[in-house]
Scaffold this motif. Sequence first.
Motif, short mmCIF file in Angstrom:
data_model
loop_
_atom_site.label_atom_id
_atom_site.label_comp_id
_atom_site.label_asym_id
_atom_site.label_seq_id
_atom_site.Cartn_x
_atom_site.Cartn_y
_atom_site.Cartn_z
N ASN A 4 -11.09 -5.18 6.63
CA ASN A 4 -12.04 -4.04 6.73
C ASN A 4 -12.56 -3.73 5.13
OD1 ASN A 4 -12.46 -2.66 9.36
ND2 ASN A 4 -10.51 -3.47 9.57
N CYS A 5 -11.54 -3.77 4.28
CA CYS A 5 -12.18 -3.10 2.98
C CYS A 5 -11.33 -4.23 2.10
CB CYS A 5 -11.82 -1.79 2.78
SG CYS A 5 -12.03 -1.16 1.15
N PRO A 6 -11.78 -5.63 1.73
CA PRO A 6 -11.03 -6.42 1.08
C PRO A 6 -11.15 -6.08 -0.42
CG PRO A 6 -13.01 -7.40 1.83
CD PRO A 6 -12.91 -6.08 2.25
N PRO A 7 -10.16 -6.61 -1.11
CA PRO A 7 -10.37 -6.55 -2.65
C PRO A 7 -11.67 -7.37 -3.04
CG PRO A 7 -7.89 -6.99 -1.89
CD PRO A 7 -8.82 -7.09 -0.66
N ILE A 8 -11.85 -6.87 -4.21
CA ILE A 8 -13.27 -7.27 -4.67
C ILE A 8 -13.31 -8.74 -5.01
CG2 ILE A 8 -12.53 -6.94 -7.31
CD1 ILE A 8 -15.62 -6.26 -7.73
N SER A 9 -12.27 -9.40 -5.33
CA SER A 9 -12.17 -10.92 -5.53
C SER A 9 -12.25 -11.69 -4.22
CB SER A 9 -10.95 -11.35 -6.41
OG SER A 9 -9.83 -10.89 -5.93
N LEU A 10 -11.66 -11.20 -3.14
CA LEU A 10 -11.69 -11.71 -1.76
C LEU A 10 -12.74 -11.31 -0.90
CD1 LEU A 10 -7.79 -10.99 -1.13
CD2 LEU A 10 -8.89 -13.27 -1.69
N SER A 11 -13.58 -10.23 -1.56
CA SER A 11 -14.93 -10.00 -0.68
C SER A 11 -15.82 -11.15 -0.83
CB SER A 11 -15.47 -8.61 -1.21
OG SER A 11 -16.73 -8.54 -0.62
N PRO A 12 -16.48 -11.39 0.31
CA PRO A 12 -17.45 -12.49 0.34
C PRO A 12 -18.59 -12.41 -0.74
CG PRO A 12 -16.91 -11.94 2.71
CD PRO A 12 -16.17 -11.05 1.61
N MET A 13 -19.08 -11.11 -0.97
CA MET A 13 -20.23 -10.72 -1.85
C MET A 13 -19.57 -10.18 -3.14
SD MET A 13 -22.71 -12.11 -0.23
CE MET A 13 -23.90 -11.23 -1.02
N HIS A 14 -18.25 -10.17 -3.20
CA HIS A 14 -17.60 -9.40 -4.31
C HIS A 14 -17.98 -7.95 -4.61
CE1 HIS A 14 -15.58 -13.12 -5.71
NE2 HIS A 14 -16.60 -13.59 -5.35
N TYR A 15 -18.15 -7.25 -3.35
CA TYR A 15 -18.43 -5.74 -3.46
C TYR A 15 -17.13 -4.97 -3.73
CZ TYR A 15 -23.14 -6.86 -1.72
OH TYR A 15 -24.29 -7.05 -1.58
N PRO A 16 -17.40 -4.05 -4.49
CA PRO A 16 -15.98 -3.24 -4.90
C PRO A 16 -15.82 -2.25 -3.63
CG PRO A 16 -17.64 -2.32 -6.22
CD PRO A 16 -18.10 -3.61 -5.46
N CYS A 17 -14.51 -2.00 -3.35
CA CYS A 17 -14.18 -1.09 -2.02
C CYS A 17 -12.67 -0.74 -2.30
CB CYS A 17 -14.24 -2.15 -0.83
SG CYS A 17 -13.81 -1.35 0.68
N HIS A 18 -12.67 0.44 -1.76
CA HIS A 18 -11.22 0.77 -1.83
C HIS A 18 -10.85 1.88 -0.42
CE1 HIS A 18 -7.40 2.63 -3.26
NE2 HIS A 18 -7.85 3.94 -2.88
N MET A 19 -9.92 1.41 0.19
CA MET A 19 -9.63 1.98 1.58
C MET A 19 -8.71 3.01 1.36
SD MET A 19 -7.58 0.29 4.80
CE MET A 19 -9.22 -0.13 5.45
N THR A 20 -9.03 4.22 1.73
CA THR A 20 -8.53 5.36 1.73
C THR A 20 -7.66 5.82 3.34
OG1 THR A 20 -9.97 6.51 0.21
CG2 THR A 20 -8.51 8.02 1.49
N ILE A 21 -6.32 6.03 3.13
CA ILE A 21 -5.59 6.18 4.28
C ILE A 21 -4.95 7.75 4.08
CG2 ILE A 21 -3.88 5.53 6.23
CD1 ILE A 21 -4.20 2.53 4.76
N GLU A 22 -5.29 8.59 5.01
CA GLU A 22 -4.78 9.96 5.11
C GLU A 22 -3.14 9.91 5.47
OE1 GLU A 22 -7.12 12.81 7.19
OE2 GLU A 22 -8.84 12.12 5.85
N PRO A 23 -2.37 10.88 5.10
CA PRO A 23 -0.95 10.60 5.20
C PRO A 23 -0.52 10.48 6.52
CG PRO A 23 -1.51 12.56 3.60
CD PRO A 23 -2.78 12.04 4.28
N ASN A 24 -1.05 11.15 7.55
CA ASN A 24 -0.61 11.25 9.02
C ASN A 24 -1.32 10.25 9.83
OD1 ASN A 24 1.54 13.16 8.29
ND2 ASN A 24 -0.29 15.00 8.43
N THR A 25 -1.96 9.51 9.26
CA THR A 25 -2.98 8.49 10.00
C THR A 25 -2.01 7.47 10.99
OG1 THR A 25 -4.32 8.53 8.33
CG2 THR A 25 -4.48 6.50 10.23
N PHE A 26 -0.97 7.23 10.67
CA PHE A 26 -0.02 6.12 11.28
C PHE A 26 1.02 6.95 11.95
CE2 PHE A 26 -1.98 3.10 8.34
CZ PHE A 26 -2.88 2.44 9.21
N LEU A 27 1.58 7.87 11.29
CA LEU A 27 2.54 8.57 11.78
C LEU A 27 2.16 9.38 13.36
CD1 LEU A 27 3.90 10.63 8.75
CD2 LEU A 27 4.70 8.77 9.83
#
Length: 1029
Positions: A97-120
Motif C-alpha cells: 500500500n505504501c512501499p518504501p521509496i526504493s521499492l516503489s515502482p516510480m520511487h515515490y516517497p511514502c510513509h504509512m501512519t497507523i494509529e495506536p488502536n487500529t489493530f487492537l
Amino acid sequence: MGSHCRPLHPLSLLVQAAALAEALALGALPAFLPCELQPHGLVNCNWLFLKSVPRFSPAAPRGNVTSLSLLSNRIHHLHNYDFTHFTSLRRLNLKWNCPPISLSPMHYPCHMTIEPNTFLALPTLEELNLSYNSITSVPALPSSLVNLTLSHTNILVLDSTSLSGLRALRFLFMDGNCYYKNPCNRALEVAPGALLGLRNLTHLSLKYNNLTVVPRNLPPSLEYLLLSYNHIVNLTPGDLANLTELRVLDVGGNCRRCDHARNPCVECPLHSLHLHPNTFSHLIHLEGLVLKDSSLYTLNSMWFQGLSNLSVLDLSENFLYECITKTLAFQGMARLRKLNLSFNYRKRVSFAQLRLAPSFGSLMSLQELNMNGIFFRSLNEKTLKPLAHLPLLRTLSLQMNFINQAQLSIFGPFPGLRLVDLSDNRISGASKMAASTGEPDGEEQVRLWSGELTPAPLDIPSSKDFMPNCKSFKFTLDLSRNNLVTIQPEMFVNLSRLQCLSLSHNSIAQAVNGSQFLPLTSLRVLDLSYNKLDLYHGRSFTELPRLEALDLSYNSQAFGMQGVGHNLSFVAQLPTLRHLSLAHNGIHSRVSPQLCSTSLQSLDFSGNAVSRMWAEGDLYLHFFQGLRGLLRLDLSQNRLHTLLPRTLDSLPKSLQLLYLRDNYLAFFNWSGLALLPNLEALDLAGNQLKALSNGSLPNGTRLQRLDVSSNSISSVAPGFFVLALELRELNLSSNDLKTLEPSWFGPLAGALKILDVRANPLHCACGAAFVDFLLEVQTAVPGLPSQVRCGSPGQLQDRSIFEQDLRLCLDEALSWDCFGVSLLAVALALVVPVLQHLCGWDLWYCFHLCLAWLPRRGRCSARVLPYDAFVVFDKAQSAVADWVYNELRVRLEERHGRRALHLCLEERDWLPGKTLFENLWASIYSSRKTLFVLAHTDRVSGLLRTSFLLAQQRLLEDRKDVVVLVILRPDAHRSRYVRLRQRLCRQSVLFWPHQPSGQGSFWAQLVIALTRDNRHFYNRNFCQGPTAE
C-alpha cells in the motif's frame, strides 16, 4: 454538465439518492462494494487503488467476514475506527500500500501512519501482513495474532517491547528490511532476548537484513530459522545453543559465490563460510539444512554427526566439484531424502567425466538428487555407479551440464527411478564411450567462456490441457533442448520400462519409419514438438504398441517444403493412441485426405491452414470424419473465415469440445450446431463476430459452455440463448456490448453458473436495466463489483457500474428542453447558409442601410447635449495643443461636412466669470464624450486629473462611460489604467499613428468612438460593462 443544460432540481437529486440508499438497505447491490465477496468469508479489495479502508454499508454482513485483503492499494493512513465493524476478522492483508521509496515502482516517497488502536480493535485477528509498507516501528497488535509478516518495511530495530504481549505468535517474517533493493546503510538490530518472550514462536525468517551474527537468546520453541542472504560468515555452537527443537535451518547465501549470482553480490570476506565442527551437533531434530551459495570447497563429516533426522540438504552453488568425487560426509545420512548439488562447477572448466564418491551409496533413503550445472561432458555407468542400487531414488536431475555423450542404458537397472532430466545439454546421439581415467585432470578440461557460467532460466512451454502430464507415469526421461539430429534404437537399450519420453526442442530432421523406438515397448507418452520431423512413412511410431499421447506440434519445416507429400495414415495403426497434437505445422496440402482412428479422443490441429484444405473442393472435406471416437478438437488459428453447415456436418458426431479461437469468423451459422448432437463446449473467442443475431442456439443442443469473448459483438437477438437449456457457462467478455437484456436469456438466466461480461463498454445511463439484471444473477458474474465497468458516458468511463453519478440522471422535461435547443441550433445552421446563398446581396444591402441609419438616429436622440465631445489636454505642452487646434479640431469640425462634430474647447467655449470648476463640470456633463489627448500616461495631474475624476463620477451617477483616450506617443510607457482599459474596452483607447498611411483609419475610429456608446465596445469575456439599466 454542459453550460446550456440547467442543473437538476435538488428535490430530484434527493429522490434518486434516497432510491439508491434504499437499494443498498435492501441488499440488492453487492454487499461489499467496491470490493468482492468471495467464498469462505473473504472480501477481496485488491488492486482497486483505494486511498482508505472502505466504509461498507451497515446492511453488509461485516460480522461474517473472516478475511480482508487490501493488497496493492494506496492506503497511507490507518485510523482507529477502520476495522471496528469486523468483529470476526481473522486474516488481514495490507501488503503493497505504501512501499518504501526504493521499492516503489516510480520511487515515490511514502510513509504509512497507523494509529495506536487500529489493530487492537480486532480481538480475533490471527494473521496480519504489513509487508512492502514504509513503517518504521511495529504497531500495537492484538494478543490473538498467530502469523505476522513485516517484510520489506523500514523496521530496523527489534527490542523487548516491539512484540510484547503476542503470546500466541507462531510465525514471524521480517525479510528484506535492509538489503540492496531496500537499502538502509546498516543492519537490522535484534536486541538480545528481544524475541524470548514469544514462547510459542516456531517460524522465524530474517533473510536479507545485513545481519552479521545470529541474534542471541532466540526462543527455544523455534522449529524453522531462516537467515539466508545476510553477512553471517562464522557459525559456532553458541549461535544455536538453545534451539534444540530446530527442524529447518537456512544459512545459505551468507558467503556468496559471486560468479554465479543473479543479483548484486558482495564477495565473501572469508575464503568460505566458517563452520565449527560442532555447530549443528546438538540439533537432533533437524530435518532440513540449507548451505547453498556459501563458497564451500569441502564437506566436513563432523558437521552432520548427530543429524540422524536430516532429510533435506541443499549444497547448491558452492565449489564442491572435487569434493563430491571423494567425500565421506554422506555416510551417516541414512534418512536423507533430497540432496541438491546443482551449480557446483569450477570456474570456466568443463570436466571430461565425473565419478560420484562411494559415500553416495549409503544414502539409502535418497529420493531426489539434483546435479544441474556441474559441467561434465560424458555420462556413463561409472558416473552414477554409487546410485545404481538406491531403492528409493525417484528423481535425478542432470540439466545444463554440457553433456555430449550419454549412455542412457545406465538408467535401466535403477530400481525406483521415475524421472531423469537431461534437458539443456548437448547430447547428439548414441554414446560411443572412450576409455578414460574418469578423473578431472588438466588434459581433459575444456575452458569455457565466462558468458556460459550462468545458464538462462528455462522457458518451459505449456502443453494443452488434454495432453497427459508425465508426472503421473512410472518412468520419464527428458531429453529436450539437446542437439539430437537423428534417433537410433541403440539410444534406448535397457529402457523398456520407460513410459514418458520428451525429445522436444531438438533438431531431429529424420523421416521416422517405425524402427526408431523399438526398445521402448512400454512407452505411453512421446513428445517430439519443436523439431523438423518428416512424416513420410505410413508406419511411423507403430513400434510403440502402448502409445497413448503423441505430440508432433511445431514440426513445420517438412510441411512447408513445396511438392513434398506427408503420410498421416500411421494414426490408424496406433490402436491405443488417445491424444495427438499436430499443432502449428502449417499443414495445408499434400497430406493424407483423411485421418482415421477408433481410439483417438483429443486432436490439437491448431495453427495450421484448414481453411485452405477445405477450399480444395471435397478433397479434405472429410479429413476429420474418420476419427469416430474423437471428443475434443482444436481448430484455433486456422485462418477460417467461414464455417459452412456441410463442414460442421463432416466433423465427428462424437465431438464434445470444439475450439475455434483466433480465426477470422465474422459469421457463424448457429443452427448448424444441431449437426453436432454431443457438443458440450464451443470456444469462438478471438474472432470477428459483430452480433449474435442470425437465429439462435438450436433447440435440443447439449451445449454447456460457450465462449465468444474477444470478438466485436455489439448486439444479441432476443431469446438467443433461451433454447440452450443446458447452458451453464457463458463468456461475453471483451466485446462491444453497451447493455445486457434479460430477454436474451429468458428463464435460463437463473441457471447460469458463470456469466462473464467484463471488458465491455457498458452504457451506464441512469436506471440502466442491465444493472438490475446483473444484480439478479450476481453470484454467476465474476468480478461484478470492480471489474464490470462503464464505457460511457465519459464521466463514468472505466469506472464500476455501481458508481453512477446522479447528476447524469436527467428528467424528461430537461431532456426535451435540451432537444429543442439542439433542434433550433441545427435549423439555424441550415437556414442561414441557404438564405445567404439565395439572397445574400439583398440582406447585405439592407444591413448596411440600417447601419447607416442607426448612428443618425442616435445623434438625433442625443441632440439634447450641445457638445459631442469635451477635449481635455495639457496646454503647457505646445506640441499637444498644436495637434488639438490644427489637426483634431480641423478634422472633426471643419472637414466633416454633414457629419461634423461639435467639440468643447476650454479657450473657446468656457464662459467668462465662472469658476474653473463650474466650467469644467458644465463641459463634462454637456458633452456626450470626454476626450483626453495625452502625450504620456504615467504622470497626469492638474486639470487632466480633475477632469478624469469628474468623468469617473459621471460613470457612477449616470452609469455612462464617457472616457476616450488619444495617446500621441504610442511608444511611451503605458500606465496600469491604460493597459486595463485596453483589455476591457479597446476601441476607446486610440494611438496617433506617425505614418500618414494609417491616419485615415485613426480618424474613422475616433469618429466611431465619439458617436457610439462605449458599452458596445466592452469585451464580453471579462465584464458586462455599465449596460444594466
